[in-house]
Design an enzyme around this catalytic site. Sequence first.
Site, PDB file in Angstrom:
ATOM      1  N   ILE A   1      45.290  11.559  39.374  1.00 17.85           N
ATOM      2  CA  ILE A   1      45.728  10.169  39.589  1.00 17.85           C
ATOM      3  C   ILE A   1      46.770   9.728  38.564  1.00 17.85           C
ATOM      4  O   ILE A   1      47.227   8.594  38.588  1.00 17.85           O
ATOM      5  CB  ILE A   1      44.543   9.193  39.579  1.00 17.85           C
ATOM      6  CG1 ILE A   1      43.837   9.202  38.221  1.00 17.85           C
ATOM      7  CG2 ILE A   1      43.569   9.526  40.706  1.00 17.85           C
ATOM      8  CD1 ILE A   1      42.732   8.157  38.091  1.00 17.85           C
ATOM      9  N   GLY A   2      47.131  10.637  37.634  1.00 14.38           N
ATOM     10  CA  GLY A   2      48.171  10.306  36.667  1.00 14.38           C
ATOM     11  C   GLY A   2      47.647   9.953  35.291  1.00 14.38           C
ATOM     12  O   GLY A   2      48.237   9.113  34.606  1.00 14.38           O
ATOM     13  N   GLY A   3      46.577  10.604  34.854  1.00 10.46           N
ATOM     14  CA  GLY A   3      45.987  10.284  33.553  1.00 10.46           C
ATOM     15  C   GLY A   3      46.946  10.447  32.389  1.00 10.46           C
ATOM     16  O   GLY A   3      47.003   9.598  31.492  1.00 10.46           O
TER      17      GLY A   3
ATOM     18  N   SER B   1      45.785  19.759  33.258  1.00 10.23           N
ATOM     19  CA  SER B   1      44.325  19.863  33.257  1.00 10.23           C
ATOM     20  C   SER B   1      43.939  20.811  34.398  1.00 10.23           C
ATOM     21  O   SER B   1      43.639  20.359  35.510  1.00 10.23           O
ATOM     22  CB  SER B   1      43.669  18.495  33.466  1.00 10.23           C
ATOM     23  OG  SER B   1      43.963  17.630  32.398  1.00 10.23           O
TER      24      SER B   1
ATOM     25  N   CYS C   1      38.459  23.134  36.272  1.00 13.18           N
ATOM     26  CA  CYS C   1      37.435  23.424  35.257  1.00 13.18           C
ATOM     27  C   CYS C   1      36.292  24.280  35.799  1.00 13.18           C
ATOM     28  O   CYS C   1      35.547  24.884  35.021  1.00 13.18           O
ATOM     29  CB  CYS C   1      36.874  22.121  34.705  1.00 13.18           C
ATOM     30  SG  CYS C   1      35.982  21.126  35.933  1.00 13.18           S
TER      31      CYS C   1
END
Length: 395
Positions: A16-18, A80, A83
């Site tokens: 979302i654009g962190g 990111s 994970c």
Amino acid sequence: MTDHGTLTVNEFYSGIGGYHIALSLIPGLKFRVVQAFELSSVPNMVYRHNFPGTTVREKNLCGLTAADLLKEPANCYVMSPPCQPHTRQGKLQDDKDPRSASVLHLVKVFSELPSSALPTFFFLENVKGFELSNTRNTIISFLRFHGYETREYLLNSNQFNIPNSRLRYYLLGRRVHSDQVLNSGWGVTTETDNIIREIPRDNIQLPELQPISAFLEDELRDLSEEYDIPETFLRKWGRLLDIVKPSCRRSCCFTKGYSVKAEGSGSVLQRAPDPPPTACDPPLASYDALSLSSDLPSTKTNSLSGDHHVNNSNSLTFVELTGDAFHQHMTQLNLRYFTPREIARLRGIPDSFTFPEALSRKQRYKVLGNGLNVAVVRYLLEHVLLRDFIKNGTP
């Protein structure tokens, strides 16, 4: 910061654009996100809604080429990667997991770039466990070969006086040219015993730790049926819930499974005062002391987030109560879910960041659960990786 430097950024696995949010919150930083890359359409919808001027590429990064990056070079890469390959739920497959293919491909693409086109700054966030992976070793080897100083951190957001737990691994890289002297505070290493677990302070004042009440939406402080926890859910999973009150100064990590899963997906909020003890309650049993305190040591750890959950089943009250008596006590607590806005606030996301109306509550929880803690990322960018750039306008 002087006028002659603008940070240009490629945001991989942008969600979302962190990273974009974190950069926008740094005073004095001039930056431009050149491209954002994300495969999933829902987070891309949120990204475009908030940053309509940024090019968002909805594509599998396994198809990215060096030529794609050379069209619009950037001097900072942030990412990111998935994970799941580094979690027990993902079976710890590491570089053998197909979901690791894209980040390994990225390293290969970066290696094909001319030296002059490599970014000056590199920032990666992932789960605890990534620091032990072959994938991490591959990235570190690339950075070392190309002259990057690196710092690695394992930090929890609650170390930053945020009343929410989210333990994450951070890798920061800064490229040093041959005529520059390595900063003694940095260094290049492949050894995991050099991972830093303390916040880089340098006389930086952290905000005061606030209670959960400071993050709640005013109109939802009282009853709100939309966020009530269903009675069927309470009956089946109530003992697994992590319960906090507005006065608490802690909460558990919110994951993409929030409101769907009971255990390990995030705390729920108690709106009612503690119910009075009944004949069924042992004299020492207390909701506040045994299941709601922000200061007591934990009884259970969530392996995925590093969170410490107070398992209500270990409380004498919850052990003793069964059936209708247990359900009555749970109902008296008047529990509700945190709203997406409240979770966003606990992640350091300002209220100016909004969601498209078309997104369901479940979709909002999911994209937030997959996202960064913006406050932590901002801190590391502002006070570590980009400190000199912000001050001088040059790397």
